[in-house]
Design a protein around this motif. Structure first.
Motif: not given
Length: 436
Positions: A207-235
């Motif tokens: 579980v902890a490893r999955s949380v860590k992987k998800m955290r890393g992915y979300l950091a990358e996704l937030i960075h991408r959404k800041r450059l190219e925002p969409g009509d979604d919750l993170i944007s």
């Protein structure tokens, strides 16, 4: 559901040892596999004899269980009961047993489950914009599309495991769409989420490893959404932060994490528990099918609320900690003590509900606590209702002779403290054509 985490937030070891057992004079044993299968007789005893009861949980943490409806509703709204684990009176090593495994090390603590006003007010205001009735209504065609696509995959086989094949993937894909996770990445989220709800059945530390992987992915996704925002919750969270709402990147990642984490297992269990209840109460299932066949939706709407009350997906509300000495139901609680409101017990309290152990899909006076109460009332309730109604209605319409493929006693419930759900739900039905 209500600012809720998955059951892995307090999952016992695979052997599911009992908590501090009660003697025969004191009442039933808690937190065994037998208890997990049917906790309601034990909760009935607690409501009558020890409505605010201190017990040792499988994790070794001592906590108060609140089981009566009136006490539960009061406790859920009591601002002296903090959501912040910093108020836990135990040492630091014990505090780590009251949250989601891995969230501390992954720097994901700043979410709605762990904070109080004013930070809770600020973050909830931002996220609530994604769950307006209008936005959820706009999302309805996508939920229906996902529902039909998943049923298409097994309709012709005449059999399925409704947890693995249907109840699990539906909310994962739906919440990923809402967050703005690209379709090509959503299977990764499904894998991580699958690890999170194994409740001790996966590899140690999984579980902890999955949380860590998800955290890393979300950091990358937030960075991408800041450059190219969409009509979604993170944007939307990023735009709010850029317009002075002071949302840090860690807060944005933690919010996305908990919405995904809290938003999927509750719905997995809502669909699984609800379908199981209908299959084991054929007269109620037939009433609902007849209502749906006539084009009515009223019984579906009241029925979903009754399924939430009768055997809901969230057994205990998430952790609360007394910030000062207080009294609940005549019982004195010390500052620093953890308090767990037992929603499953409160929602079967005969002092509040007539014939509480009877499933009645047309029940009108049904102010259940399945979505919580107070400032932590379920933020995603509109989405949960949409997904639950779509799932149940479509299953009953497309697979009208749906039936259990095993005896009810052969089913196993996942061990855990917060959530209540089946491991599997094998069903049979007359093979049906996929949609053309």
């Amino acid at each position: 559901m209500q600012d809720q985490p998955p059951a892995s937030a307090e999952a016992p070891p695979a052997a599911c040892p009992a908590g501090a057992p009660l003697s025969e004079a004191q009442g039933p044993e808690l937190f065994t596999w037998e208890f997990a299968t049917d906790p309601y007789p034990a909760y009935a005893w607690l409501r009558e004899h020890a409505p605010v009861h201190k017990t040792r949980l499988p994790s070794g943490v001592d906590a108060w269980l609140v089981t009566r409806y009136a006490d539960a509703k009061e406790a859920l709204a009591d601002q002296r009961l903090s959501k912040n684990p910093a108020h836990h009176g135990e040492p630091a090593h014990a505090k780590s047993k009251t949250g989601i495994p891995g969230e501390r090390s992954a720097n994901l603590m700043t979410h709605l489950l762990n904070i109080d006003p004013p930070d809770h007010t600020r973050l909830r205001r931002l996220v609530s914009k994604a769950f307006t009735p209008r936005r959820i209504a706009q999302f309805e065609p996508r939920v229906q599309e996902l529902t039909d696509q998943l049923i298409d995959r097994f309709a012709a086989k005449g059999e399925a495991d409704l947890i693995h094949d249907f109840a699990f993937p539906l909310p994962i894909y739906a919440i990923c769409d809402l967050l703005g996770v690209p379709r090509e990445d959503q299977d990764d989220f499904r894998d991580w989420a699958g690890m999170m709800i194994r409740h001790g059945g996966g590899p140690r530390g999984g579980v902890a490893r999955s949380v860590k992987k998800m955290r890393g992915y979300l950091a990358e996704l937030i960075h991408r959404k800041r450059l190219e925002p969409g009509d979604d919750l993170i944007s939307g969270l990023i735009r709010a932060s850029d317009h002075g709402e002071h949302l840090t990147e860690n807060e944005a990642a933690a919010m996305a994490f908990i919405l995904l984490f809290a938003g999927f297992e509750t719905t997995v269990n809502l669909i699984g528990n609800g379908t199981y209840a209908l299959l084991t109460h054929p007269e109620q299932r037939e009433r609902l099918q007849a209502s749906l066949a006539s084009g009515e939706t009223g019984l579906l709407e009241t029925g979903l609320e009754e399924l939430l009350r009768f055997d809901g997906p969230v057994e205990l509300a998430t952790w609360r900690f007394a910030t000062e000495p207080l009294t609940i139901g005549g019982q004195d609680i010390a500052a620093g003590d953890p308090v767990l409101v037992v929603l499953a017990a409160a929602d079967r309290d005969p002092a509040r509900f007539e014939r509480p152990d009877t499933l009645d899909l047309s029940r009108r006076d049904n102010q259940h606590l399945g979505y919580g109460h107070g400032i932590h009332y379920c933020l995603g309730a509109p989405l949960a209702r949409l997904e639950g109604q779509a799932a149940l209605a479509t299953l009953l319409r497309r697979l009208p002779d749906l039936r259990l493929a095993v005896e009810p006693d052969d089913l196993r419930w996942r061990g855990g403290l917060i959530m209540r759900g089946l491991r599997t739900l094998p069903v049979e039905f007359t093979p049906a054509q996929s949609r053309k």
